[in-house]
Motif scaffolding. Sequence first.
Motif, PDB file in Angstrom:
ATOM      1  N   GLN A  29     -23.407  25.617  -7.465  1.00 19.54           N
ATOM      2  CA  GLN A  29     -24.354  25.434  -6.369  1.00 19.54           C
ATOM      3  C   GLN A  29     -24.335  26.690  -5.512  1.00 19.54           C
ATOM      4  O   GLN A  29     -23.265  27.227  -5.214  1.00 19.54           O
ATOM      5  N   CYS A  31     -26.059  27.376  -2.076  1.00 20.69           N
ATOM      6  CA  CYS A  31     -26.892  26.832  -1.006  1.00 20.69           C
ATOM      7  C   CYS A  31     -26.538  27.531   0.303  1.00 20.69           C
ATOM      8  O   CYS A  31     -25.492  27.287   0.885  1.00 20.69           O
ATOM      9  N   CYS A  34     -27.454  25.470   4.258  1.00 23.92           N
ATOM     10  CA  CYS A  34     -27.689  24.168   3.635  1.00 23.92           C
ATOM     11  C   CYS A  34     -28.032  23.094   4.661  1.00 23.92           C
ATOM     12  O   CYS A  34     -27.316  22.946   5.646  1.00 23.92           O
ATOM     13  N   GLN A  38     -27.586  18.241   1.943  1.00 26.50           N
ATOM     14  CA  GLN A  38     -27.339  18.929   0.674  1.00 26.50           C
ATOM     15  C   GLN A  38     -25.928  19.510   0.560  1.00 26.50           C
ATOM     16  O   GLN A  38     -25.564  20.046  -0.476  1.00 26.50           O
ATOM     17  N   ILE A  39     -25.145  19.416   1.637  1.00 23.80           N
ATOM     18  CA  ILE A  39     -23.782  19.955   1.599  1.00 23.80           C
ATOM     19  C   ILE A  39     -22.980  19.285   0.494  1.00 23.80           C
ATOM     20  O   ILE A  39     -22.191  19.907  -0.192  1.00 23.80           O
ATOM     21  N   ASP A  92     -27.582  22.429   9.787  1.00 24.06           N
ATOM     22  CA  ASP A  92     -28.196  23.361   8.835  1.00 24.06           C
ATOM     23  C   ASP A  92     -27.669  24.800   8.918  1.00 24.06           C
ATOM     24  O   ASP A  92     -28.412  25.753   8.787  1.00 24.06           O
ATOM     25  N   ASP A  95     -22.964  27.223   4.556  1.00 28.08           N
ATOM     26  CA  ASP A  95     -23.142  27.813   3.227  1.00 28.08           C
ATOM     27  C   ASP A  95     -22.211  27.089   2.268  1.00 28.08           C
ATOM     28  O   ASP A  95     -21.037  26.858   2.584  1.00 28.08           O
TER      29      ASP A  95
END
Length: 160
Positions: A29, A31, A34, A38-39, A92, A95
Amino acid sequence: MNFSRCMLVAVALVFATIQESSGLRCWQQNCKECPDDQINGPGTDVMCELRNLVAKTWLGGSQLPYNSSILVESLEFQCVKLIASDPRIVGDSTDVIRGCVLKSRAKQLCKDLKNIELEKRKTNSVCKICDKDMCNGAMRQGVTSIFLIFLRIFAKFLFH
């Protein structure tokens, strides 16, 4: 080509394939910034190979010179997971990097990734290395939620 040369080539190809693939599977992954939902995203299930290693470029760093001249002896893989966030920002800002890394480069890669995150003022970072299939997955949802709530409360008191 005679039979013995064909056998020699076949054995060499089989040996090279076995040496390159340890059979380790990791979550992959990449991201940046993120969203909270979605973490803990599952990422993609990948078989560790040279072509899908985690690199500093995933976070905007310069490319590492590892991939070009790797000795056969060093082709052992591990899984890596980096989670980094800026405690001053709520939501948000995390990373998440998960993937495969060469065992001989794992510790240095973690240091490099954490340094890149520090340059981006992401002071809360954890980099973990493991060597079991799919060991770099997300934490249990409850643990992560508690951690995020604690992190937000801490950031609020620290910066307000």
